[in-house]
Enzyme design. Structure first.
Site, PDB file in Angstrom:
ATOM      1  N   ASN A  64      -2.649  -8.818 -22.011  1.00  0.00           N
ATOM      2  CA  ASN A  64      -1.814  -9.548 -21.045  1.00  0.00           C
ATOM      3  C   ASN A  64      -2.200 -11.032 -21.067  1.00  0.00           C
ATOM      4  OD1 ASN A  64      -1.256  -6.910 -20.455  1.00  0.00           O
ATOM      5  ND2 ASN A  64      -2.400  -6.879 -18.545  1.00  0.00           N
ATOM      6  N   ASP A  65      -3.493 -11.277 -21.001  1.00  0.00           N
ATOM      7  CA  ASP A  65      -3.943 -12.670 -21.034  1.00  0.00           C
ATOM      8  C   ASP A  65      -3.982 -13.221 -22.451  1.00  0.00           C
ATOM      9  OD1 ASP A  65      -4.369 -13.697 -18.436  1.00  0.00           O
ATOM     10  OD2 ASP A  65      -5.969 -12.233 -18.174  1.00  0.00           O
ATOM     11  N   ARG A  86     -15.135  -3.431 -14.730  1.00  0.00           N
ATOM     12  CA  ARG A  86     -15.019  -4.852 -15.068  1.00  0.00           C
ATOM     13  C   ARG A  86     -15.424  -5.680 -13.861  1.00  0.00           C
ATOM     14  NH1 ARG A  86      -9.289  -7.415 -16.581  1.00  0.00           N
ATOM     15  NH2 ARG A  86      -8.986  -7.309 -14.339  1.00  0.00           N
ATOM     16  N   ARG A 103       2.124 -15.761 -18.021  1.00  0.00           N
ATOM     17  CA  ARG A 103       2.520 -14.356 -17.875  1.00  0.00           C
ATOM     18  C   ARG A 103       3.251 -14.073 -16.572  1.00  0.00           C
ATOM     19  NH1 ARG A 103      -3.340 -11.262 -17.140  1.00  0.00           N
ATOM     20  NH2 ARG A 103      -2.287  -9.719 -15.887  1.00  0.00           N
ATOM     21  N   HIS A 158       0.825  -1.211   0.000  1.00  0.00           N
ATOM     22  CA  HIS A 158       0.000   0.000   0.000  1.00  0.00           C
ATOM     23  C   HIS A 158       0.853   1.252   0.000  1.00  0.00           C
ATOM     24  CE1 HIS A 158      -4.213  -1.522   1.150  1.00  0.00           C
ATOM     25  NE2 HIS A 158      -4.239  -0.942  -0.029  1.00  0.00           N
ATOM     26  N   GLU A 160      -9.732 -11.925 -24.469  1.00  0.00           N
ATOM     27  CA  GLU A 160      -8.409 -12.296 -23.952  1.00  0.00           C
ATOM     28  C   GLU A 160      -8.153 -13.799 -24.023  1.00  0.00           C
ATOM     29  OE1 GLU A 160      -8.078 -10.781 -19.949  1.00  0.00           O
ATOM     30  OE2 GLU A 160     -10.092 -11.383 -19.406  1.00  0.00           O
ATOM     31  N   CYS A 201      -7.143  -2.763 -23.409  1.00  0.00           N
ATOM     32  CA  CYS A 201      -6.748  -2.307 -22.072  1.00  0.00           C
ATOM     33  C   CYS A 201      -5.592  -3.115 -21.490  1.00  0.00           C
ATOM     34  CB  CYS A 201      -7.938  -2.331 -21.118  1.00  0.00           C
ATOM     35  SG  CYS A 201      -8.592  -3.979 -20.840  1.00  0.00           S
TER      36      CYS A 201
END
Ligand code: PEP
Ligand code: MG
Length: 587
Positions: free
Chosen positions: A463-464, A341, A474, A198, A440, A511
């Site tokens: 990415n996927d 999403r 990945r 965080h 994806e 994205c």
């Protein structure tokens, strides 16, 4: 006195928040309170439990007071971390286990709390997911506050530090980072911490250069040492020699020049030289990132990853909690649109309360939409919360890891049911809300024409998509050289998707990380993407290239790239074109 040994000494940590800071070190004592476990007289157990509970209460008061102070001085942003710590403080495991240990083992409260914290650590250590593992540090920070309270030891508040210093600490809690006044503290370095702690997330949101996980920082650096930190590479240089100092000063000036120049692009349209507009939006996880997204000229949220709401805890967020989070994002962005999403967990993203089974092949297992469809009791409240939030601004919903039309139809049936429910209850929502799917998975690419008839937009998750198309995990660092966005199979997939979307008259968005890489912009433009969504700091660099491209040239470039046979060939071709056309761009 600075020892000759430490002159120009280079330490390497993790790049937590970009930017170069050059200044004086200020080591602050955030070391742990030593804990000695001691037996107590059985007759004293009730008093010991009372002492522990009172300390917890005082820490709660302390955190509430800090929240009020920060809210008055800095406004309400970023305070979610303090709420997280307040939630941990109320976690039954922390308090009940500690009191149970005092009761049954007859030991002092400090020893009992330490044992409870060890159990938390063992639990978190067994988890693969880096983000969730980092949440262990939030529990440690809360535990440390209670231990300090019991020991009566206070900390130097960072709010009161004077002068332009780089803070060096064993660890900094998110509350510490929140207290940083940028006119006094120009960066920080910690021994502990990871990129997704965080504290690191907040440093990026607040744009404070930071290097974490240096391990030996507090052991090596002394207050008064001259220091350079590079938050983009994780480099820390102690008492730099003249040459190193000049080199970093140049880099810092160049970095700041670039940021200033790129900031000028903020209000300019994301438009090509031949007048073609593309939407540049941001991928975000917390409402705290909105100022950075707006500051970088983002035209909306293209991907709100909702899983973070589910990951930082041992229970699940209910409808009201989710509604509050979605509305906060929608209102903060309004009138700009927000694409939310639905939950994308499973695979490498773990949520403790969903009781996910251990799977042999989690990336291809029960994840994302598959999990949501199987757990309607989790999915429905999320759909209700998103739909309710749609009454407060421009919202779109989209679904991760869709593999075919049957799945989309099932999702749409559920959405319709939830909409009917809300109508019956008289709860307002946007009746014309747009629904989209992530593309994806290769089967979604190959059925893109069929999927395009079912939804209002596509958002490609490269990415996927790269992982599943090229069969490259990945998260496996040994395979990262084979993770090739410019592989002909990926370019062909992207083309299929954009063409199918446009043939059906729907929007093609992207994205995945590929969207934020300025070098890929000419390809994505030439393929015809309507919207690119990326990490907010990438927006100005992408916009800069976009504003110098023509769509006609980009289409030609794609046609030539599509004739090449390997990712390396495409890469060499693209680099050649970029350096010929954009050698003077800011990078
Ligand atoms: C993607 O897969 O490209 C994507 C944007 O989703 P995530 O990284 O959250 O899986
Ligand atoms: Mg994905």
């Amino acid at each position: 006195m600075v020892s000759a040994k430490s002159d120009n000494l280079k330490l390497q940590g993790l790049a937590a928040s970009p930017g170069i800071a050059i200044g004086m070190a200020r080591v602050t004592d955030r070391s742990k309170v030593p804990v000695v476990e001691q037996p107590i007289d059985p007759a004293d157990r009730a008093a010991e439990i009372m002492r522990f509970r009172q300390s917890v209460d005082r820490v709660r008061e302390e955190l509430h007071a800090l929240k009020v102070q920060l809210e008055t001085e800095r406004g309400p942003e970023h305070l979610f971390v303090l709420d997280t710590h307040l939630l941990i403080l109320d976690d039954a495991m922390l308090t009940d286990q500690t009191t149970a240990i005092i009761e049954t083992e007859c030991i002092n409260a400090e020893g009992a709390l330490k044992r409870t914290l060890n159990r938390y650590r063992e639990f978190f250590n067994g988890i693969d997911d880096e983000y969730l593992r980092e949440r262990a540090s939030d529990v440690e920070i809360v535990g440390e506050r209670i231990l300090r309270q019991m020991a009566g030891v206070s900390q130097e508040p960072l709010l009161e530090l004077d002068g332009k210093v780089i803070v060096i600490a064993h660890d900094l809690s998110p509350a510490d980072v929140l207290q940083i006044d940028k006119s006094r503290v120009i960066g920080f370095v910690t021994d502990l911490g990871g990129k997704t702690s965080h504290s690191a997330i907040l440093a990026r949101a607040l744009e404070i250069p930071a290097v974490v996980g240096v391990e030996t920082a507090t052991a090596t650096i002394k207050s008064g040492d001259r220091l350079i930190i590079d938050g983009a590479t994780g480099a820390v240089v102690l008492n730099p020699d003249d040459e190193t100092f000049r080199e970093y000063l140049r880099c810092k000036q160049y970095y700041e020049y670039c940021e200033r120049e790129l900031a000028k692009l903020r209000g300019l349209p994301a438009e090509t030289v031949d007048g073609h507009r593309i939407l540049l939006k941001g991928n975000v996880e917390f409402v705290e990132e909105v100022p950075s997204l707006q500051g970088h000229g983002g035209e909306g949220v293209g991907l709100f990853r909702t899983e973070m709401l589910f990951m930082n805890r041992t229970d699940l967020p209910g409808e009201e909690e989710q509604f509050a989070a979605y509305v906060a994002m929608v209102k903060a962005m309004s009138p700009a649109p927000v694409s939310i999403r639905t939950l994308d967990v499973g695979g490498d993203k773990f949520v403790s309360d969903l009781n996910l089974d251990d799977e042999l092949n989690p990336a291809m297992g029960l994840r994302a939409i598959r999990l949501s469809l199987r757990n309607a009791e989790t999915f429905r409240p999320q759909l209700r919360a998103i739909l309710r939030a749609s009454a407060f601004g421009r919202v779109r919903i989209f679904f991760p890891m869709i593999s075919g039309v049957a799945e989309v139809r099932e999702v749409k049936r559920l959405v319709r049911e939830v909409m009917d429910e809300l109508r019956r209850e008289g709860i307002p929502f946007d009746e014309t809300i747009k629904l989209g799917v992530m593309i994806e998975v290769p089967s979604a690419v190959l059925t893109a024409d069929l999927l395009a008839r079912e939804v209002d937009f596509f958002s490609v998750g490269t990415n996927d998509l790269i992982q599943y198309t090229l069969a490259i995990d990945r998260t496996n660092e040994h395979l990262s050289h084979l993770f090739e966005p410019l592989h002909p199979a990926i370019l062909r997939s992207l083309k299929l998707v954009v063409d199918a979307a446009h043939a059906a008259g729907i929007e093609a968005c992207i994205c995945g990380e590929m969207a934020g890489e300025p070098a890929y912009l000419p390809i994505l433009l030439g393929l015809g993407f309507d919207e690119l969504s990326m990490s907010p700091p990438s927006i100005p660099r992408v916009k800069q290239i976009l504003r110098r491209c023509s769509r006609a040239e980009a289409r030609e470039l794609v046609a030539r790239a599509m004739e090449l046979s390997t990712a390396d060939q495409v890469d060499t071709f693209l680099r050649g074109e970029i350096s010929a056309r954009f050698s003077d761009s800011i990078d």
